[in-house]
Design a protein around this motif. Structure first.
Motif, PDB file in Angstrom:
ATOM      1  N   ILE A 497     -52.926  34.412  47.682  1.00 35.05           N
ATOM      2  CA  ILE A 497     -53.873  34.235  48.795  1.00 35.05           C
ATOM      3  C   ILE A 497     -54.762  35.467  48.937  1.00 35.05           C
ATOM      4  CG2 ILE A 497     -53.994  34.065  51.335  1.00 35.05           C
ATOM      5  CD1 ILE A 497     -51.509  32.178  51.010  1.00 35.05           C
ATOM      6  N   LYS A 498     -54.081  36.607  48.790  1.00 32.30           N
ATOM      7  CA  LYS A 498     -54.819  37.874  48.919  1.00 32.30           C
ATOM      8  C   LYS A 498     -55.907  37.951  47.850  1.00 32.30           C
ATOM      9  CE  LYS A 498     -54.453  42.147  50.876  1.00 32.30           C
ATOM     10  NZ  LYS A 498     -55.871  42.329  50.831  1.00 32.30           N
ATOM     11  N   VAL A 499     -55.521  37.629  46.623  1.00 32.24           N
ATOM     12  CA  VAL A 499     -56.494  37.676  45.521  1.00 32.24           C
ATOM     13  C   VAL A 499     -57.655  36.739  45.814  1.00 32.24           C
ATOM     14  CG1 VAL A 499     -56.815  37.096  43.094  1.00 32.24           C
ATOM     15  CG2 VAL A 499     -54.788  38.344  43.817  1.00 32.24           C
ATOM     16  N   LEU A 500     -57.297  35.535  46.264  1.00 32.55           N
ATOM     17  CA  LEU A 500     -58.340  34.540  46.566  1.00 32.55           C
ATOM     18  C   LEU A 500     -59.279  35.034  47.669  1.00 32.55           C
ATOM     19  CD1 LEU A 500     -56.467  31.166  46.393  1.00 32.55           C
ATOM     20  CD2 LEU A 500     -58.449  31.845  45.060  1.00 32.55           C
ATOM     21  N   GLU A 501     -58.677  35.612  48.693  1.00 31.13           N
ATOM     22  CA  GLU A 501     -59.457  36.113  49.822  1.00 31.13           C
ATOM     23  C   GLU A 501     -60.426  37.193  49.355  1.00 31.13           C
ATOM     24  OE1 GLU A 501     -56.621  35.539  53.733  1.00 31.13           O
ATOM     25  OE2 GLU A 501     -56.661  37.466  52.701  1.00 31.13           O
ATOM     26  N   ASP A 502     -59.871  38.118  48.544  1.00 33.20           N
ATOM     27  CA  ASP A 502     -60.711  39.212  48.052  1.00 33.20           C
ATOM     28  C   ASP A 502     -61.887  38.682  47.243  1.00 33.20           C
ATOM     29  OD1 ASP A 502     -59.046  40.881  49.285  1.00 33.20           O
ATOM     30  OD2 ASP A 502     -57.982  41.587  47.468  1.00 33.20           O
ATOM     31  N   SER A 503     -61.550  37.761  46.354  1.00 27.24           N
ATOM     32  CA  SER A 503     -62.601  37.225  45.488  1.00 27.24           C
ATOM     33  C   SER A 503     -63.656  36.483  46.330  1.00 27.24           C
ATOM     34  CB  SER A 503     -61.940  36.345  44.437  1.00 27.24           C
ATOM     35  OG  SER A 503     -62.662  35.237  44.174  1.00 27.24           O
TER      36      SER A 503
END
Ligand SMILES: Nc1ncnc2c1ncn2[C@@H]1O[C@H](COP(=O)(O)OP(=O)(O)OP(=O)(O)O)[C@@H](O)[C@H]1O
Length: 761
Positions: A497-503
């Motif tokens: 989720i974190k990766v997705l949010e960052d991207s």
């Protein structure tokens, strides 16, 4: 001690009646021994009774062994049968029990000797088929007044279990003993047979069921002790006398050194078991021959229990020890020969198993009577000669002597009665004491049983606690595993989720920047060339934007693939058929992120709960461990208490047994004293009876004399009246009292017609 000096065994004892006969047989070198270039380590004496073992070891001198017969490797099956087994089968036909046993190292030729490699081959068949032939030939040649019944049984002892080889489903038979049959196997199938072929058929069937295995030393090694029995019963139809002989033919399993035979797994278990029962056989023989042992451990193995009558009991027994001549087997050969020497000293008590017919009993009775008569005649003759040379034979019971004796007897009678009474009283007291002791013993054993039961209950509780603890531990480890999985999953999802949010954020930022840049440029004021350049750039940006969008989509699809189905479903449901724009996706992800966060929180709280459960379970476990330890401690204490109690009880029991035995001895002593006194009493009674008879007879005689006197008076009166002498009509009789040699003249009796003699009662 000079260890190289030669030694001799077995020639110091003269052949004693009833002793076990021991013969020894050496087989030829086998192929394996020849391949090893092995040489024989034995020499045979020319007397056919000795064998000398020449040791391969330098410090070991030659050892000479002496047996009833020694068969060298060239001996034929027939010579072994004629020399070793035939005398036994002949004894069985005479009504004795007989046993032939083969003992020796594995692969030394026991089965070869006992059964032979081929029962149908006239030269190669072994002892059993030859014995069967002898039995049936004997029956054929017998007088037809003899009726025979032949029964066959076949069993094996494998891993301490007796298996019926004629009905292999009977696999754990018991052993029992009674006076008539001696020691016997309960419920062992016994088949009646009427000819040799039937016996061979049963033998072949039994052999198929036998436990045989492969060892390094013998491809077809017998892994069990085989016992073949043949019972021959014969009845004489003329006088109905009967006798029966039972023949045991025992092919023992081979003793072996497990290292040499390469035994492992099942073979190792078998070998251990075989060696154990053979060493018990050795111990039994040792106890029977050392002259000190008070106990013979027959019951320590099934084999020795079955062979109880054959070793030291009612049987003529022949032991055939079989050996290998190879130096490779020198140690085993010497040990086998020593076993044989020891067995030679076992003494048996064989007897004919005979039932007398009525005619035979009558004959015995008439022989006994004849003997008594002869003795009576001799006594009369001796008495006569004794009196002739002036000797006096003491009277039986007469006159004063009798009276005195009677008086004495009466006194004695009363005395005896008095003693009897007091003895009876003592006996009653002792019996009461015995009964109370018995009661004590039964109380003690009841207590003992209760204690045992208590202990069993404690053990059961302990077991159930251990069981519960194990269950708890299992559950605990399951929950821990589940928690760990959930935690890992949660962490992974959080990261994704974190990766997705960052991207997402970086994409949003880029788009915003580009929009800003585009908005900042007033299109109308831009020169054409620059405009075109800008348009191109915008196009490129759009393309890049699209590309980014594609990548993002692809990464979402990947995440969706990797994440759970519900997310995937939601995603596809939401955007099915439409290409999602960033705001929508961002919103969707925001919602999803919240859901994930909630779920994550739930998972964490779930994890917390599970942790609490784990802690509780850990506490439970600790509690159980403590209870378990306490119980263990209790158990140890109880065990100790129980042991102490049992020891005390044992001591009390021993004391009680001693007192009981003392009482029993006293009781038996009193019983026999009572018997003696009763006998005396009986004798006194008989004396009194005789005395009464004597008195009665005396009274009769007195009466008769009185009557005679009266008559004499009358006659005298008549004589005086008639005054004329007349001839007397009286007859004179000699009365002889019965009793054979005690016959003697009692006196003169006058018998006159017309006078009735009254016998007083
Ligand atoms: N006297 C003999 N002459 C010729 N061959 C013999 C003689 N004795 C034994 N053999 C052969 O040696 C082999 C082993 O013999 P056998 O099976 O009788 O030994 P065993 O003592 O019964 O062994 P195990 O205790 O392992 O059953 C067999 O092939 C047998 O035929």
């Amino acid at each position: 001690m000079d260890r190289t000096r030669s030694m001799r065994f077995g020639d110091d004892e003269p052949e004693a009646k009833g002793n076990v006969t021991v013969v020894c047989r050496f087989r030829p070198l086998n192929q394996k021994e020849k391949d090893m270039n092995d040489k024989p380590c034995v020499d045979f004496g020319s007397d056919g009774k000795t064998v000398v073992v020449k040791s391969q070891y330098e410090n070991q001198g030659p050892q000479t062994f002496n047996f009833d017969i020694v068969f060298n490797p060239d001996s034929t099956q027939n010579s072994v049968y004629e020399g070793a087994a035939k005398p036994i089968v002949n004894s069985v036909l005479e009504g004795f029990n007989g046993t032939v046993l083969t003992y020796g190292q594995t692969s030394s030729g026991k089965t070869h000797t006992m059964t032979g490699p081929d029962m149908d081959d006239i030269n190669q068949k072994g002892i059993i088929p030859r014995m069967v032939k002898t039995v049936f030939s004997h029956i054929e040649n017998c007088d037809d007044t003899l009726e025979f019944a032949v029964k066959v049984a076949y069993c094996e002892i494998y891993l301490e279990k007796i298996r019926d080889l004629l009905k292999p489903e009977k696999s754990n038979l018991k052993i029992s003993e009674d006076k008539a049959r001696g020691v016997y196997i309960v419920d062992l199938t016994e088949e009646y047979v009427s000819n040799e072929d039937e016996v061979y058929g049963l033998m072949k069937m039994g052999q198929k069921n036998r436990e045989v295995g492969f060892t390094n030393m013998n491809e077809g090694s017998s892994r069990s002790h085989a016992i073949f029995s043949l019972t021959v019963s014969q009845t004489n139809t003329r006088d109905l006398s009967a006798k029966s002989g039972k023949l045991y033919l025992v092919d023992l399993a081979g003793s072996e050194k497990v290292g040499k035979t390469g035994a492992e797994g099942k073979r190792l278990d078998e070998a251990k078991n075989i060696n154990k029962s053979l060493s018990t056989l050795g111990l039994v023989i040792f106890s029977l021959t050392d002259g000190k042992s008070t106990h013979v451990p027959y019951r320590d193995s099934k084999l020795t229990r079955v062979l109880q009558d054959s070793l030291g009991g009612n049987s003529k027994t022949m032991l055939i020890i079989t050996c290998s001549p190879a130096s490779y087997n020198e140690a085993e050969t010497i040990s086998t020969l020593r076993f044989g020497i020891r067995a030679k000293a076992v003494k048996n008590k064989p007897k004919v198993n005979k039932e007398y017919s009525v005619a035979e009993l009558k004959l015995l009775l008439s022989q006994a009577n004849e003997l008594i008569n002869k003795k009576d005649i001799r006594i009369i003759w001796l008495e006569k000669h004794f009196t002739e040379i002036g000797g006096t034979i003491p009277a039986d019971i007469e006159g004063e002597e009798l009276k005195e004796e009677t008086l004495a007897s009466t006194q004695e009678y009363h005395e005896v009665m008095g003693i009897l009474e007091s003895e009876k009283q003592k006996l009653v007291e002792e019996m009461e004491l015995t009964a109370s002791l018995k009661q004590d013993i039964s109380n003690v054993s009841a207590k003992n049983t209760n204690l045992m039961r208590e202990n069993e209950n404690l053990n059961a509780q302990l077991m159930s606690l251990i069981f519960t603890m194990n269950e708890i531990e299992d559950k605990l480890s399951d929950s821990q595993e589940e928690c760990l999985k959930a935690k890992a999953k949660g962490e992974l999802q959080e990261k994704q989720i974190k990766v997705l949010e960052d991207s997402l954020k970086s994409q949003e930022k880029k788009i915003e920047e580009q929009n800003n840049e585009i908005n900042r440029i007033p299109i109308d004021f831009i020169p054409i060339a620059e405009k075109e350049h800008l348009l191109k750039e915008i196009k490129e940006l759009k393309t890049r934007y699209n590309l980014q969008e594609e990548i993002l989509k692809a990464s979402y699809t990947k995440i969706i693939d990797e994440t759970n189905d519900s997310f995937k479903d939601k995603f596809t449901e939401k955007f099915s058929g439409n290409t999602p724009n960033f705001e929508e996706m961002a919103r969707f992800f925001e919602i999803e992120r919240e859901n994930w966060t909630n779920e994550h929180k739930n998972l964490l709280s779930d994890l917390e709960n599970k942790k609490t459960i784990i802690e509780e379970l850990e506490n439970d476990k600790e509690q159980s461990r403590l209870t378990y330890e306490a119980l263990e401690k209790d158990k140890v204490e109880n065990d100790q208490k129980l042991k102490d109690k049992v020891n005390n009880l044992g001591k009390i029991l021993e004391q009680l047994t001693v007192s009981y035995q003392l009482l029993a001895t006293k009781y038996h002593k009193s019983k026999s004293e009572i018997k003696i006194r009763e006998n005396k009493l009986l004798q006194s009674k008989e004396k009194i009876l005789k005395m009464n008879n004597y008195i009665r007879k005396q009274n009769e005689e007195i009466n008769e004399l009185k009557i005679k006197l009266e008559h004499l008076d009358e006659e005298q009166i008549e004589k005086n009246i008639d005054n004329a002498p007349k001839a007397s009509h009286a007859k004179i009789k000699k009365s002889v009292k019965g009793g054979g040699n005690n016959a003697r003249v009692m006196g003169l009796l006058f018998n006159k017609p017309g006078i009735n003699k009254q016998t007083p009662n």
